[in-house]
Write a protein that holds these residues in place. Sequence first.
Motif, PDB file in Angstrom:
ATOM      1  N   LYS A  94       0.835  -1.207   0.000  1.00  0.00           N
ATOM      2  CA  LYS A  94       0.000   0.000   0.000  1.00  0.00           C
ATOM      3  C   LYS A  94       0.869   1.255   0.000  1.00  0.00           C
ATOM      4  CE  LYS A  94      -2.786   0.963   3.663  1.00  0.00           C
ATOM      5  NZ  LYS A  94      -2.944   2.363   4.005  1.00  0.00           N
ATOM      6  N   ARG A 111      -3.770   2.129  -8.999  1.00  0.00           N
ATOM      7  CA  ARG A 111      -4.847   3.108  -8.848  1.00  0.00           C
ATOM      8  C   ARG A 111      -5.011   3.908 -10.139  1.00  0.00           C
ATOM      9  NH1 ARG A 111      -5.613   8.278  -4.787  1.00  0.00           N
ATOM     10  NH2 ARG A 111      -7.794   8.602  -5.343  1.00  0.00           N
ATOM     11  N   ARG A 152      -9.531  -2.686  -7.532  1.00  0.00           N
ATOM     12  CA  ARG A 152      -9.764  -1.774  -6.414  1.00  0.00           C
ATOM     13  C   ARG A 152     -10.512  -2.462  -5.279  1.00  0.00           C
ATOM     14  NH1 ARG A 152      -5.843   1.022  -6.443  1.00  0.00           N
ATOM     15  NH2 ARG A 152      -6.704   2.520  -4.977  1.00  0.00           N
ATOM     16  N   ARG A 178      -8.329  -4.852  -3.440  1.00  0.00           N
ATOM     17  CA  ARG A 178      -7.413  -4.087  -2.604  1.00  0.00           C
ATOM     18  C   ARG A 178      -8.085  -3.617  -1.316  1.00  0.00           C
ATOM     19  NH1 ARG A 178      -6.714   1.177  -1.404  1.00  0.00           N
ATOM     20  NH2 ARG A 178      -4.601   1.962  -1.027  1.00  0.00           N
ATOM     21  N   SER A 179      -9.260  -2.968  -1.454  1.00  0.00           N
ATOM     22  CA  SER A 179      -9.837  -2.373  -0.247  1.00  0.00           C
ATOM     23  C   SER A 179     -10.323  -3.432   0.723  1.00  0.00           C
ATOM     24  CB  SER A 179     -10.948  -1.384  -0.601  1.00  0.00           C
ATOM     25  OG  SER A 179     -11.956  -2.022  -1.319  1.00  0.00           O
ATOM     26  N   LEU A 185      -3.609  13.491  -7.440  1.00  0.00           N
ATOM     27  CA  LEU A 185      -4.435  13.010  -8.556  1.00  0.00           C
ATOM     28  C   LEU A 185      -5.697  13.853  -8.712  1.00  0.00           C
ATOM     29  CD1 LEU A 185      -4.201   9.129  -8.352  1.00  0.00           C
ATOM     30  CD2 LEU A 185      -3.294  10.618 -10.107  1.00  0.00           C
ATOM     31  N   MET A 222      -9.877   5.253   2.382  1.00  0.00           N
ATOM     32  CA  MET A 222      -9.521   3.842   2.397  1.00  0.00           C
ATOM     33  C   MET A 222      -8.663   3.449   3.581  1.00  0.00           C
ATOM     34  SD  MET A 222      -9.552   2.185  -1.156  1.00  0.00           S
ATOM     35  CE  MET A 222     -10.993   2.248  -2.175  1.00  0.00           C
TER      36      MET A 222
END
Lengths: 339, 304
Positions: free
Chosen positions: A127, A136, A222, A225-226, B37, B303
């Motif tokens: 991460k 990402r 995604r 990942r989360s 971003l 997150m």
Amino acid sequence: MDFKSYLVRRLIAMVVTFWGILTLVFGISRIIPGNPAAVIAGAKATEEQIQSIREQYGLNDPLSEQYVDFMYNLIVNQEIGQSVATQRPVVQELTARFPATFELTTGAVVFALVIGIPLGIGSAIYKDESLDHGSRFMAISGVSVPQFWMAILAQLLFYSYLGWLPSGGRFPQNLVKPPEATGMMLVDSALALRLDAFLASLEHLALPVIVLSLGTLAQTTRITRSSMIETLNQDYIEWSRAHGFKSKVILIRHALRNAVMPVITAVGLSYGLLLGGSVVIEIVFNIRGIGLFLYNAVLATDFNGILGVTVIFAMGYLLVNFFVDVLHTYIDPEVEVSG
Amino acid sequence: MATGDAAAGETESFRERHRGIIEAVREAAYILGKNRLTIAGIAMVLFVVLVGLSAELIAPYPEHVGSVTNLDQRLEGPSAAHPFGTDGLGRDVFSRVLFGAQISIRIAVLVVGSALTIGIPLGLAAGYVGGRLEMLIMRVTDVFVSVPRLILPVAVAGALGPSLRNVMLALIVTWWPWYVRLLRSEVKEVKEAEYVQAVEGLGASKVRIMFRHLLPNSITSLLVQATMDMGWVILVAASLSFIGIGASSPTPEWGLMVANGREFMPAHWWYSVFPGLFIFILVMGFNLIGDGLRDILDPRSRMD
């Protein structure tokens, strides 16, 4: 609530929704400004043809009667009418073209899972490192890129410049096709035990599948990942770490189990995206599936064709999400699905 | 609230009186600063909006928006005179791409705006009033969201006939149910809050409660979704034009330009590549902003 009664309830909900979709489609087909018969007959129809279609479709009848007829034809006779573009029954066209689209979208799902899950795990473990940032960026690009444009770029690079892959179609012309069993080239080749045909189909499938899967791949990555991060932060993982369970493999396997359901749900939801995307992908790569049929129907203002595709895509999307919901409840009975 | 205590307000400085807002802005700026971003996304959207707005001024050949033909300059590669090359009729692709920005942005704003206008009252009513009304609204939205988002517009626009206006109409028809569903689930959560019951007890009208109390407190995820949908709508509209349902020649719509350029591939790649690149930039910009907005507005979804 027990599983069986849930299943029944969910099934009824699906049927009701499908009935709603058919009603919506009927509504759309009758809001055609001016003269639906003229649209059904196509742009080049004569006045007599329009009149005969008017008779044939019962467009002179009251709306309620038309509605009953429409439903009856669809459900009992499985009939949508003649395709103006190809002069064959729409249902026959859709059946013939279904395997190509099914192969394409299934390939895209498989690709998204095979690449997306490991990439998601990697991003969770590393991460905020460059792999995570990269994934990402890729995920956001994946849902932002116009697929028809990406398909053209892929063709330009891999066919025109590098010459590695074919520009389109499903099978090379100079090779004998395997006997048709499922209509899916890859499966048919495998069933016929023809390695050359299998590889050739795979070559043709590679670019369309990869481009089509970009959006789903992004979401899969995604979500893996989360949910990995969430699980890895949980107490029992901390606890086992504290007690010396050093092996990352065990931790990952634990975390992965919790990631399965969110990933499947996401894939189910993005199936609509895949079906929509298959239209432009089939156009660019000249794959004779349902999407290409829709394109030709649009060009020929073949309204029956357009309606048929709407119904079958809606049905496919409904079924996929039905299975996802049922699977969800089966695996994790605590989840109550509002339906 | 900013008005606060009137007596104390006179002695407090501006900074103290507006402490809440200032802190919120500060926090937003802090998160934004950390999130490069999002800044990139804002830059991308601003860039396309600005070139779109000033297309009349900066386009080297504004007359090429129409059906002008310069057959002697047909399909020229990128050069100083034509940064993005020329198309099959000898028109400057760069000028046409700039004007295309106006079209895409207008579609996005109109479609998302109209869909919100339809979706917000229905979502509020479904979430707050409940009962049969909710059942009815939700069953109708169930039907709409069960048709893939590219396919329903194809059917609607196919029925109404191909034109940009019909595509917008079709997209509005496709999009409103999603806002209803989103807002409804938020409202159902918010309405359980004590202050809502307090206002109810004071005898506020249903409409007032819905728009003054429930909406402001449940609009966060709607805003995030609407931002991302700006990108989505642009993508779908471009895809529809690519398929042949949306804009028609000589409109400088990006999806249509990509489609027209396809017949000149691979030798004259610029015709398809540049308009598509602009779609990509604009859509990506909206998605990056949406992502960042979620981080700022909804700390729960951060997150880590």
